[in-house]
Design an enzyme around this catalytic site. Sequence first.
Site, PDB file in Angstrom:
ATOM      1  N   ARG A  53       1.029  -1.338   0.159  1.00 49.20           N
ATOM      2  CA  ARG A  53       0.096  -0.044   0.061  1.00 49.20           C
ATOM      3  C   ARG A  53       0.800   1.149   0.019  1.00 49.20           C
ATOM      4  O   ARG A  53       2.012   1.179   0.010  1.00 49.20           O
ATOM      5  CB  ARG A  53      -1.019   0.078   1.478  1.00 49.20           C
ATOM      6  CG  ARG A  53      -0.699  -0.586   2.515  1.00 49.20           C
ATOM      7  CD  ARG A  53       0.348   0.019   3.285  1.00 49.20           C
ATOM      8  NE  ARG A  53       0.100   1.475   3.484  1.00 49.20           N
ATOM      9  CZ  ARG A  53       0.933   2.413   3.673  1.00 49.20           C
ATOM     10  NH1 ARG A  53       2.414   2.167   3.661  1.00 49.20           N
ATOM     11  NH2 ARG A  53       0.912   3.757   3.694  1.00 49.20           N
ATOM     12  N   GLY A  54       0.087   2.443  -0.111  1.00 49.53           N
ATOM     13  CA  GLY A  54       1.101   3.765  -0.232  1.00 49.53           C
ATOM     14  C   GLY A  54       1.035   3.957  -1.779  1.00 49.53           C
ATOM     15  O   GLY A  54       1.445   3.041  -2.390  1.00 49.53           O
ATOM     16  N   ALA A  55       0.816   5.044  -2.100  1.00 48.82           N
ATOM     17  CA  ALA A  55       0.612   5.264  -3.693  1.00 48.82           C
ATOM     18  C   ALA A  55       1.819   4.831  -4.398  1.00 48.82           C
ATOM     19  O   ALA A  55       1.567   4.114  -5.715  1.00 48.82           O
ATOM     20  CB  ALA A  55       0.269   6.658  -3.811  1.00 48.82           C
ATOM     21  N   ARG A  96      -7.884  -0.545  -6.561  1.00 49.76           N
ATOM     22  CA  ARG A  96      -7.995   0.508  -5.580  1.00 49.76           C
ATOM     23  C   ARG A  96      -8.166   1.892  -6.579  1.00 49.76           C
ATOM     24  O   ARG A  96      -7.648   2.098  -7.217  1.00 49.76           O
ATOM     25  CB  ARG A  96      -6.803   0.783  -4.813  1.00 49.76           C
ATOM     26  CG  ARG A  96      -6.813  -0.292  -3.576  1.00 49.76           C
ATOM     27  CD  ARG A  96      -5.679   0.044  -2.448  1.00 49.76           C
ATOM     28  NE  ARG A  96      -6.409   0.754  -1.551  1.00 49.76           N
ATOM     29  CZ  ARG A  96      -5.705   1.305  -0.517  1.00 49.76           C
ATOM     30  NH1 ARG A  96      -4.272   1.284  -0.515  1.00 49.76           N
ATOM     31  NH2 ARG A  96      -6.335   2.309   0.303  1.00 49.76           N
ATOM     32  N   GLN A 203      -2.168   2.819  10.170  1.00 48.05           N
ATOM     33  CA  GLN A 203      -0.668   2.736   9.297  1.00 48.05           C
ATOM     34  C   GLN A 203       0.236   3.459   9.955  1.00 48.05           C
ATOM     35  O   GLN A 203       1.536   3.236   9.887  1.00 48.05           O
ATOM     36  CB  GLN A 203      -0.979   3.253   7.917  1.00 48.05           C
ATOM     37  CG  GLN A 203      -1.995   2.447   7.083  1.00 48.05           C
ATOM     38  CD  GLN A 203      -3.225   2.771   6.908  1.00 48.05           C
ATOM     39  OE1 GLN A 203      -4.109   3.287   7.740  1.00 48.05           O
ATOM     40  NE2 GLN A 203      -3.984   2.826   5.671  1.00 48.05           N
ATOM     41  N   ASP A 244      -2.222  10.796  -2.339  1.00 50.69           N
ATOM     42  CA  ASP A 244      -2.587   9.643  -3.273  1.00 50.69           C
ATOM     43  C   ASP A 244      -3.208  10.306  -4.872  1.00 50.69           C
ATOM     44  O   ASP A 244      -3.172   9.512  -5.651  1.00 50.69           O
ATOM     45  CB  ASP A 244      -3.945   8.827  -2.654  1.00 50.69           C
ATOM     46  CG  ASP A 244      -3.488   7.910  -1.373  1.00 50.69           C
ATOM     47  OD1 ASP A 244      -3.284   8.522  -0.539  1.00 50.69           O
ATOM     48  OD2 ASP A 244      -3.180   6.667  -1.818  1.00 50.69           O
ATOM     49  N   ASN A 254      -5.766  12.491   0.305  1.00 57.25           N
ATOM     50  CA  ASN A 254      -4.760  11.565   1.136  1.00 57.25           C
ATOM     51  C   ASN A 254      -5.555  10.823   2.323  1.00 57.25           C
ATOM     52  O   ASN A 254      -6.812  10.994   2.314  1.00 57.25           O
ATOM     53  CB  ASN A 254      -3.646  12.545   1.872  1.00 57.25           C
ATOM     54  CG  ASN A 254      -2.517  11.685   2.482  1.00 57.25           C
ATOM     55  OD1 ASN A 254      -2.112  10.668   1.766  1.00 57.25           O
ATOM     56  ND2 ASN A 254      -2.069  12.004   3.648  1.00 57.25           N
ATOM     57  N   LYS A 255      -5.012   9.955   2.773  1.00 60.95           N
ATOM     58  CA  LYS A 255      -5.643   9.245   4.040  1.00 60.95           C
ATOM     59  C   LYS A 255      -6.638  10.163   4.958  1.00 60.95           C
ATOM     60  O   LYS A 255      -6.198  11.040   5.286  1.00 60.95           O
ATOM     61  CB  LYS A 255      -4.520   8.468   4.818  1.00 60.95           C
ATOM     62  CG  LYS A 255      -4.962   7.746   5.992  1.00 60.95           C
ATOM     63  CD  LYS A 255      -5.808   6.692   5.662  1.00 60.95           C
ATOM     64  CE  LYS A 255      -5.119   5.978   4.337  1.00 60.95           C
ATOM     65  NZ  LYS A 255      -6.182   4.816   3.778  1.00 60.95           N
TER      66      LYS A 255
HETATM   67  O1  MRU Z   1      -4.479   3.284   2.183  1.00 63.09           O
HETATM   68  P1  MRU Z   1      -3.080   3.525   2.259  1.00 63.09           P
HETATM   69  O2  MRU Z   1      -2.465   2.865   3.372  1.00 63.09           O
HETATM   70  O3  MRU Z   1      -2.578   2.894   0.955  1.00 63.09           O
HETATM   71  O4  MRU Z   1      -3.023   5.094   2.146  1.00 63.09           O
HETATM   72  C1  MRU Z   1      -1.540   5.669   2.081  1.00 63.09           C
HETATM   73  C2  MRU Z   1      -1.589   7.109   2.396  1.00 63.09           C
HETATM   74  O5  MRU Z   1      -2.533   7.593   2.332  1.00 63.09           O
HETATM   75  C3  MRU Z   1      -0.267   7.584   1.867  1.00 63.09           C
HETATM   76  O6  MRU Z   1      -0.224   8.880   2.739  1.00 63.09           O
HETATM   77  C4  MRU Z   1      -0.113   7.916   0.345  1.00 63.09           C
HETATM   78  O7  MRU Z   1      -0.394   6.803  -0.386  1.00 63.09           O
HETATM   79  C5  MRU Z   1       1.295   8.488   0.107  1.00 63.09           C
HETATM   80  S1  MRU Z   1       2.559   7.336   0.132  1.00 63.09           S
HETATM   81  C6  MRU Z   1       3.723   7.949  -0.049  1.00 63.09           C
END
Ligand code: MRU
Length: 355
Positions: A53-55, A96, A203, A244, A254-255
Site C-alpha cells: 500500500r501507499g501510492a 483501488r 498505518q 494519493d 490523502n488518508k
Molecule cells: O490506504 P493506504 O495505506 O494505501 O494510504 C496511504 C496514504 O494515504 C499515503 O499517505 C499516500 O499513499 C502517500 S504514500 C507515499
Amino acid sequence: MNKSILDYETVELDDENSALVIIDQTKLPSLTEIVNLKTAEEIWDAIYLLKVRGAPAIGVAAAFGIYLLSKKIETEDYTAFYQEFCRQKEYLNSARPTAVNLSWALNRMEQVCVSNKDKSVAEIKELLKQEAISIKEEDIRVCKSIGEYGLTLIKPGDGILTHCNAGQLATCKYGTATAPIYLGLERGYNLRVFADETRPLLQGARLTAYELHSAGVDVTLICDNMSATVMRNGWVNAVFVGCDRVAANGDVANKIGTSVVATVAKRYNVPFYVCAPTSTIDMNTPTGADITIEQRPASEVTDMWYKERMAPEGIKVFNPAFDVTDHDLISGIVTEYGVAREPYAESLREIFSKV
Ligand code: MRU
C-alpha cells in the site's frame, strides 16, 4: 546483527520464479512475512487488502505485476497479446480507485506495448520488464529529491507531525513525507516526530512509528484526536504528509483524517506540506471534487484490531479511506522538481514543464 524493517525491499521482482515479492504490511509490526505473488488474483488481493500500500509502492507493484502477467501470455501475435495485456491491466487497475499511481504505472507499461508494436512479443516482454525496473529506480531518486526540498523547509530540532504512512513502506526507499526526516537523521537534525495512529487501519502506529523508531528517529505516537493538543502546545513546527492524488488546482486526496490535521495546522499557524511525486499529480483531474474516494468495509471500523466487535450490531458505518484537503490549507506541495505554492493551477503547470 538483526535485520531492520528498513533493510527489506518494499516491492521486489523475482523474475526467475516469476513472482512479485512484497512484505505483507497487514502483519506489521509483529510479524515480517515476505510473500510471493504469482497470479493476477493474488496481486489484486494484495493491493486491495493493503498488503502492499501507499501510492508509489502500489504503482511499482502494479508495474511488476503486469509484467509478470504479460510474461504468461502465450502468443506471438501482437494483437492477441495486446488484447490480453489490456484485460489484465484493467483488472489490476480496479483494485483501488484513489491513488493515481496505480493507473499511472499501468498506463506507462501499456505505452511500452503500443510504442513497440513492430517488435516481437518476446522483445516487448523484455522491454516491459525494463520499464517496471525503471519505475522502481525512479521512485527511489524521486523520494530522495523530495527529501532534499523538504529539508529546506525545516531546521534542526524541529517538531514534525505526520499522518498515515508515507514512509519507506509506502515507496521503495525514503518515503515521501518521511524523506526529509530520514535525510535529517543522516545530517544530525535531531528532529522530533509525532506520528498520528491513523484510524481505522493504523498505518501510523503500525508502520510509520515502526519504521522511524527502527531507524533511530525520535518518534512519539499519538491518537488522531491529539494533533490539536500537540500543535497548541507549540511542539510542531511543520506537518508533512503524503498523498494519493493531487488535482490540477492543488486539492489533495490523502488518508482519511488528513484534512482535519490541515485545518488544525491552519488554526495554530503550523505550515502544512504535502509531499507529492509528479506521478501522484493528476493534471487531468480538475479539483478534489473530481477524485473518486475509496469506500471500505464497515468491519474495518467495528471489528478490526478488537478482540470482540466493539460497536452495536446493525449500526450504520461510514468508512471512506481518503479525504480531500482543500488547496487553501496547503502551504506547499513538495515535488521532486521543487516546492509548488499557491496559485497551484500555475505552479503545478510550471512543475510539469520540467518533467
Ligand atoms: O490506504 P493506504 O495505506 O494505501 O494510504 C496511504 C496514504 O494515504 C499515503 O499517505 C499516500 O499513499 C502517500 S504514500 C507515499
